[in-house]
Design an enzyme around this catalytic site. Structure first.
Site, PDB file in Angstrom:
ATOM      1  N   SER A  71       0.846  -1.195   0.000  1.00  0.00           N
ATOM      2  CA  SER A  71       0.000   0.000   0.000  1.00  0.00           C
ATOM      3  C   SER A  71       0.879   1.242   0.000  1.00  0.00           C
ATOM      4  O   SER A  71       1.695   1.440   0.906  1.00  0.00           O
ATOM      5  CB  SER A  71      -0.918   0.011   1.227  1.00  0.00           C
ATOM      6  OG  SER A  71      -1.893  -0.998   1.131  1.00  0.00           O
ATOM      7  N   SER A 104       1.749  -3.830  14.041  1.00  0.00           N
ATOM      8  CA  SER A 104       1.421  -2.409  14.032  1.00  0.00           C
ATOM      9  C   SER A 104       2.462  -1.711  13.167  1.00  0.00           C
ATOM     10  O   SER A 104       3.274  -0.923  13.637  1.00  0.00           O
ATOM     11  CB  SER A 104       1.417  -1.838  15.456  1.00  0.00           C
ATOM     12  OG  SER A 104       0.983  -0.492  15.442  1.00  0.00           O
ATOM     13  N   GLY A 114       2.222   0.452  10.560  1.00  0.00           N
ATOM     14  CA  GLY A 114       2.120   1.881  10.293  1.00  0.00           C
ATOM     15  C   GLY A 114       2.375   2.275   8.853  1.00  0.00           C
ATOM     16  O   GLY A 114       2.845   3.371   8.562  1.00  0.00           O
ATOM     17  N   SER A 153      -8.856   0.743   5.354  1.00  0.00           N
ATOM     18  CA  SER A 153      -9.019  -0.045   6.580  1.00  0.00           C
ATOM     19  C   SER A 153      -7.736  -0.330   7.339  1.00  0.00           C
ATOM     20  O   SER A 153      -7.662  -1.322   8.059  1.00  0.00           O
ATOM     21  CB  SER A 153      -9.679  -1.374   6.226  1.00  0.00           C
ATOM     22  OG  SER A 153      -8.940  -2.055   5.218  1.00  0.00           O
ATOM     23  N   CYS A 154      -6.719   0.519   7.223  1.00  0.00           N
ATOM     24  CA  CYS A 154      -5.505   0.258   7.999  1.00  0.00           C
ATOM     25  C   CYS A 154      -5.735   0.635   9.455  1.00  0.00           C
ATOM     26  O   CYS A 154      -6.048   1.790   9.758  1.00  0.00           O
ATOM     27  CB  CYS A 154      -4.319   1.042   7.452  1.00  0.00           C
ATOM     28  SG  CYS A 154      -2.816   0.738   8.416  1.00  0.00           S
ATOM     29  N   GLY A 176      -1.604 -13.486   3.896  1.00  0.00           N
ATOM     30  CA  GLY A 176      -0.699 -12.562   4.565  1.00  0.00           C
ATOM     31  C   GLY A 176       0.172 -13.231   5.603  1.00  0.00           C
ATOM     32  O   GLY A 176       1.348 -13.497   5.381  1.00  0.00           O
TER      33      GLY A 176
END
Length: 314
Positions: free
Chosen positions: A47, A71, A73, A132-133, A274
């Site tokens: 992304s 997490s 980021g 949707s992160c 994933g």
């Protein structure tokens, strides 16, 4: 009787429905090339934001017994890096099926800017807009705000006319499935991707009496086996609510051919992996492809279309 995993998605034909989930094994050109040369049917880029992002401080990804907590980021090399890669690949392999390109701006305006860049480029693949992160501090997930989601899509489709899908967070209430599906059905979306990680979970190291990831005081997105029932529910809920023209990509908890079969039975057209890709590497695609074929052949299926979406109720 030999089972075929050939998958038609939009105007493309892929050898199988498997691909990476954006965020995993797709940060750099070498990783993307490794995906392209693997047994995956397709692949998606990391992304991208407008500029390069370092992401959250480490440790930010930890494998845990039944999955993962992260997490990250949104670390990435910036949109120009990935756009250059996919455009070069298009020129080199003009007959290859479409590449998926993921974007995840920090605001509506940034998302619009990213999509305008793609619209004006020669990219002829499929774009995924990540709404949707759950792991950017201070940035709520757009897709949990129904009004903002609708506003975003109205602005996007005022100019964007290339194939576009959106990545959604998990929903847990029938009313939310209904509301979101009603919004999505108003737009010419190519697909929805369900689900992103289950946001803001917590995993604890009992010996250290500590959290295991540093950002957000240990809160992070949960992936892997933990989330499969939620992922299946979201795939099924949207498959039964969206216009048939809007396809579903199933993501969450896929580590075996059985998991893949369940997602397809719920209505998914493509499947993203994933957590298990992170653990196992790109060889996972060959293994899961073989396992899915074995299940199909044992059941007498020769193609995925024979059972996709045909989940029985009691």
């Amino acid at each position: 009787m030999t089972a075929s995993l050939t998958t038609k998605f939009l105007d493309n034909t892929y050898e199988n429905p498997f691909m990476n989930a954006s965020g995993v094994h797709c940060m750099t050109t070498p990783e993307l090339d490794e995906l392209a040369n693997s047994k995956a049917g397709a692949f998606i880029t990391k992304s991208a934001t407008t500029l390069e992002r370092e992401g959250n401080p480490k440790p930010r990804y930890i494998s845990v017994p039944l999955g993962s907590i992260n997490s990250m980021g949104l670390p990435n090399e910036g949109v120009d890096y990935y756009l250059s890669h996919v455009l070069n690949r298009q020129k080199k392999y003009p007959d290859a099926p479409a590449i998926f390109f993921s974007v995840a701006g920090m605001s509506i305006d940034e998302n619009l800017g990213l999509l305008k860049k793609i619209q004006e480029s020669e990219f002829n693949g499929i774009t995924e807009l990540n709404l949707s992160c759950p792991n950017v501090p201070g940035k709520p997930q757009v897709a949990y705000d129904f009004d903002l989601t609708k506003e975003t899509l109205e602005k996007v489709f005022a100019f964007f006319n290339k194939p576009l899908g959106i990545k959604l967070p998990p929903y847990f209430d029938f009313a939310h499935f209904d509301i979101m599906a009603k919004i999505l059905n108003e737009f010419p979306l190519a697909y929805v991707n369900s689900i992103n990680s289950v946001g803001n979970g917590l995993f604890i190291d009992v010996e250290k009496e500590s959290v295991v990831v540093k950002p957000k005081n240990g809160f992070g997105g949960i992936g892997g086996e933990y989330v499969k029932p939620t992922a299946l529910a979201n795939v099924r809920a949207f498959y039964t609510r969206l216009r048939p023209e809007i396809k579903i990509i199933g993501t969450g908890g896929i580590k075996s051919g059985k998991d893949a079969f369940e997602h397809l039975l719920c209505g998914a057209s493509m499947l993203q992996i994933g957590t298990e890709l992170q653990k196992e590497g790109v060889q996972i695609f060959e293994r899961i492809e073989r396992e899915l074929k074995d299940i199909m052949e044992a059941k007498g299926y020769t193609s995925i279309d024979e059972f996709r979406g045909k989940l029985n109720s009691l």
